[in-house]
Design an enzyme around this catalytic site. Structure first.
Site, short mmCIF file in Angstrom:
data_model
loop_
_atom_site.label_atom_id
_atom_site.label_comp_id
_atom_site.label_asym_id
_atom_site.label_seq_id
_atom_site.Cartn_x
_atom_site.Cartn_y
_atom_site.Cartn_z
N HIS A 1 0.81 -1.21 0.00
CA HIS A 1 0.00 0.00 0.00
C HIS A 1 0.84 1.26 0.00
O HIS A 1 0.35 2.35 0.28
CB HIS A 1 -0.96 0.01 1.20
CG HIS A 1 -1.76 -1.25 1.30
ND1 HIS A 1 -1.40 -2.28 2.15
CD2 HIS A 1 -2.85 -1.67 0.61
CE1 HIS A 1 -2.26 -3.28 1.98
NE2 HIS A 1 -3.15 -2.94 1.05
N GLY A 2 2.13 1.12 -0.29
CA GLY A 2 2.98 2.29 -0.51
C GLY A 2 3.59 2.93 0.71
O GLY A 2 4.03 4.08 0.66
#
Lengths: 281, 248, 435
Positions: free
Chosen positions: B213-214
């Protein structure tokens, strides 16, 4: 008139006593029972005996036999040989274990590892011995000695569970260099009084003075301890521990449970009596 | 063998019976009455008796289980020279029984706790000398990946130069390493967002980047950007010597 | 179920609310507490409670074991050993389960033999008895499959021998055998399905036990004199009289249970089961667990051909020896229920018990072992098998006709009040109800 239950009981006893007196087809090998520190309801392992037994196992047996259910960390657990954490770590590190995650596929042993085995493959062993020498992890529970009537009844009351160590000790000391009259032993096998069929593939593994026991201070043990019989006794006790490592706790717990149950039964008896006292029954 | 008229409970009912210790009056009665399919005569007798019993039951102390109470109190009436002793027996027995139940219940629950083989893997030793400067090694500890990074001087400086106000989860770099071993960074390699394994030497902050999710972590493993709430967890560990660490 | 006529009067509003929706407390009170039970029950009647306790114990210890066991041929043996070694309290939990199976069957046999003596199978309790035989069969299936799970030598070979029984059935035997085993030999598919079924069956047993107790509560309990309850004078409420008596019996029962489980957990088992299963090597002496020995002896005794081949005959005898129990209520023609008042029957009954113990012993011996002169186990055990079947098919029907029973007391209360002092035996009137 004699009570029928008396006749019934008498008949059962007569039946039981009669049977061993009758001819038996197959040979029953009698094995002498030994006194073990861990026998009976108050039995406990002798820590020092386990240490000696481990030494015999490591020096002699482990060359051909595996013990894959034994982990190094078991050696420092309570109720066992009582090695220290450092000793176990050092011992484990002297062995190489396979580990696919390690570089080269092997690494030094850790306490959490299991006994690594002989290092020989099954094929190697079959080529050398004709079979794979059996793993010793539960050998002390995989063997038993014959107990004719009424001995087997008494066994239930004495909680006799040492048939394995009795057998192993008898086997290890049961070799005969020259087979007795009439017994023939095939080439490559050895005569053993205890082994069923009397021809065993394992050569006599123990000899006097073979394993150097040492005292804690490093001095040598007295010569009467360095006999094949003593080695056999010690390694049998050790193998019993490998098979049943929690025996000390189990028996101690059992004693407490039984004491509780007896007290509770007595109390329940009085409760029942009290309740039923005024009921005609 | 004589068999009287049967209720479906099987107990035939004598038309009248002599008085007995009234232990079971209210209870046995009603149970029979419900199942009774016996001839009318017996049924009437029962109904009459049941009515009497119900009345008797109503006269007893309300709010408690009448049948067992009937038992106890009737016993109390009939002969009890010493109700205190009787109660003590029941209480003592119940207490002993409770101890027994507890003693049995605990092992049944405790067996679900990690067993000896799992606990043996609870702590791992690792020699950090094998990690070259500027590189990382991932080892396994309690089933999870652990990053052991031998940081360069620039990485350490970068971490220490960051103001705490920039951090979502403020923590100094000094706090995340051991005194005298600042170059060695030991962290559980699981993103604190939802548990993915971040990739090392990537992201804007020179540290780790989580592809799920970065989330992005810096050279001290602290969360700088992305949804993760906390810095990468530092496991309990200690240096056993100069280079060997024991985790857990 | 009418909710208005029981003595249960909930005053607590929560209890009332529950009672209007699911009268479970009312039901428990009626059937487990107030339930009128004959007051002359002796300790042979505690078997039921002991069995319920043992079923619960096996289920609890079994579920714990199932959390750690691996039902795969290469891993099963080791997983059981690891339970004994590494799992917290695992050694004791495993021994309780293994010893518990033996204790379960000990209680089961006591319970069944109680029924056989006191005529508990006779009308109107036929369905109760039949449900009991069903429970017996389910228990045997459960125990058999459970024993296979550790995957020792005995586990494997017992599975091989017993599944082979089905091959004896003509025409469909082999396909059924393969269906059961999941293959051509006992192997991983067999182990896996035995695990699944071993986990399932005890819950089915529990359900049948519930039916069994229901079927009991309809006619009510039998009692040692076999005379039905005439009035409430003959009964006491189940609680606290029998709950506490049963509780006491359970605690006493736990003493030998604990004795074995803690001090000699393997004494009732076989050492060969500590050798990992080897499909290529049969142990010298395949023996089932002790509770199967009588039926194993019956199976082995039929070693001759007679119209059908010996294997099939043996299987028929084996199955027949248990199925015959279903017909017992109709085979026993006596109008008197309890063995207490049946002097001729008593003799045959006790011979039956001795014979059953003898069959148990036979099951553990080798067929070629000599008993008397040149007669071997194979020969003499046939006599025992004959008596076993004759008891049900010939003796019970005939004894019922020819026997003169002793006079029965008119009721339980009367029997209790006129109980003769201990020193007198066989007095006129009632005979002493055993306590």
């Amino acid at each position: 008139m004699i009570k029928i239950s008396t006749i019934f009981a008498a008949g059962l006893i007569a039946m039981g006593l009669a049977v061993p007196a009758l001819a038996q087809e197959h040979e029953v090998i009698t094995v002498e029972r030994q006194a073990w520190s861990f026998g009976g309801i108050f039995g406990k392992y002798d820590e020092h005996q386990l240490q000696r037994g481990f030494q015999v196992f490591q020096a002699v047996c482990s060359n051909c036999h595996g013990a894959k259910l034994l982990a190094f960390r078991n050696l420092e657990e309570e109720g066992g040989p009582g090695f220290t954490e450092e000793q176990v770590k050092a011992l484990a590190a002297t062995y190489t274990v396979n580990d696919p995650d390690a570089e080269g596929g092997t690494r030094k042993g850790l306490p959490s590892d299991r006994w690594p085995g002989t290092g020989q493959t099954d094929a190697d062993q079959i080529a050398a011995f004709g079979l794979v020498p059996p793993d010793l992890s539960v050998m002390a529970k995989a063997r038993a000695i014959a107990s004719p009537f009424p001995q087997w009844v008494f066994n239930y009351f004495t909680t006799y569970s040492e048939g394995g160590p009795d057998y192993i000790h008898a086997l290890l000391t049961g070799y005969e260099e020259t087979p007795p009259e009439g017994a023939s032993v095939p080439e490559g096998k050895f005569y053993n009084h205890i082994f069923p069929g009397h021809a065993i593939g394992m050569p006599p593994p123990l000899a006097d003075g073979q394993v150097p026991y040492a005292n804690e201070d490093g001095s040598a043990a007295p010569p009467e301890m360095l006999t094949a019989d003593q080695y056999a006794r010690d390694v049998s006790a050790f193998l019993m521990w490998v098979a049943e490592p929690h025996l000390n706790d189990q028996k101690a717990g059992g004693f407490r449970v039984l004491a509780f149950l007896i007290v509770f039964a007595v109390l329940m008896w009085f409760v029942k009596q009290r309740l039923w006292r005024n009921v005609e029954h | 063998m004589p068999r009287g008229p049967k209720s479906s409970c099987g107990y035939s009912v004598a038309a009248g019976f002599s008085p007995v210790p009234p232990v079971w009056t209210s209870s046995g009665e009603s149970a029979k009455r419900r199942h009774n399919h016996a001839p009318v005569r017996a049924g009437e007798a029962i109904a009459a008796r049941a009515a009497g019993a119900r009345k008797a039951a109503q006269n007893q102390t309300s709010g408690r289980d009448s049948s067992t109470l009937a038992t106890e109190s009737n016993l109390a009436h009939s002969d009890q020279p010493n109700p205190g002793r009787r109660d003590f027996l029941y209480v003592a027995t119940a207490a002993v029984g409770a101890v027994g139940v507890g003693a049995v219940a605990w092992p049944v629950i405790n067996q679900m706790n990690p067993d000896a083989s799992v606990l043996a893997m609870a702590s791992t030793e690792f020699d950090t000398a094998s990690v070259e400067e500027g590189s990382s090694v991932t080892i396994k500890w309690r089933g999870s990946p652990v990053f052991v990074r031998h940081r360069t001087a620039e990485e350490i400086e970068e971490a220490r130069a960051t103001p705490l106000s920039d951090l979502k989860d403020p923590e100094t770099d000094e706090h995340r390493v051991k005194d005298g071993h600042e170059a060695i960074l030991v962290m559980v390699g699981l993103c604190t967002h939802l548990g993915c394994v971040p990739v090392g030497e990537s992201g804007e902050f020179g540290g780790w980047y989580c592809p799920c999710h970065g989330s992005q972590y810096d050279t001290s493993g602290r969360i700088r950007k992305g949804p993760a709430p906390k810095n990468l967890v530092i496991p309990p560990y200690q240096f056993l010597g100069d280079t060997v660490i024991q985790i857990g | 179920m009418a909710s208005h006529s029981s003595s249960y009067n909930p005053t607590n509003p929560i209890e009332k609310w529950l009672d209007d929706r699911l009268p479970i407390l009312r039901f428990s009170k009626e059937h487990l507490m107030d339930y009128p039970t004959p007051k002359n029950l002796n300790y042979w009647w505690t078997g039921g409670a002991i069995l319920v306790f043992m079923l619960a114990s096996q289920i609890v210890t079994g579920i714990v074991l199932a959390m750690h066991y691996t039902p795969q041929v290469d891993l099963a043996f080791e997983s059981v050993e690891l339970i004994r070694r590494d799992v917290n309290g695992g050694r004791v939990i495993q021994s309780l389960h293994a010893v518990g199976a033996s204790m379960f069957f000990a209680a089961l046999y006591i319970h069944i033999f109680r029924g056989l003596f006191f005529g508990s199978y006779k009308a109107p309790r036929e369905i109760l008895w039949i449900l009991g035989v069903i429970i017996f069969l389910l228990s045997m299936a459960t125990a058999f499959m459970g024993y296979v799970l550790p995957w020792g030598q005995m586990s494997f070979w017992a599975a091989a021998v017993i599944t082979n029984i089905f091959a004896a059935i003509p025409v469909v035997g082999d396909p059924i055998l393969q269906l059961l085993r999941g293959g051509f030999a006992v192997d991983n598919p067999t182990l896996n399905r035995f695990f699944a079924l071993h986990y399932l069956l005890p819950f089915i047993i529990a359900a049948v036990v519930a039916l069994h107790v229901w079927a009991l509560h309809v006619p009510g309990n039998n009692n040692p004199i076999g005379v039905e309850v005439k009035s409430e004078r003959d009964t006491v409420p189940f609680h606290p009289f029998y709950t506490m008596k049963d509780f006491f019996a359970v605690v006493v029962f736990c003493i030998p249970f604990a004795w074995f489980a803690f001090f000699a957990p393997d004494i009732l088992g076989h050492p060969d089961n500590y050798i990992q299963a080897n499909p290529l090597q049969t142990p010298a002496h395949i023996v089932p667990e002790w509770y199967f020995l009588p039926f194993y002896a019956i199976l082995r005794a039929i070693d001759f051909n007679f119209i059908l081949d010996s294997k099939l005959l043996g299987v028929i005898a084996f199955g027949g020896s248990i199925l015959i129990l279903f017909f017992l209520p109709w085979l026993d023609t006596s109008k008197v229920r309890s063995g207490t008042f049946r002097p001729m029957f008593k003799w045959f009954y006790w011979v039956f018990v001795a014979n059953f113990i003898l069959l148990t012993w036979y099951g553990a011996q080798t067929p070629d072992m000599k008993i008397i002169g040149n007669f071997t186990v194979a020969d003499t055990s046939k006599l025992s098998v004959l008596y076993y079947f004759a008891y049900f098919l010939v003796i019970l029907p005939l004894v019922g006709w020819f026997e003169t029973p002793r006079p029965l007391p008119n009721s339980i209360s009367e029997a209790v009040l006129t109980k003769p002092p201990a020193s007198v035996s066989g007095a006129a009137g009632s005979s002493p109800a055993a306590h």
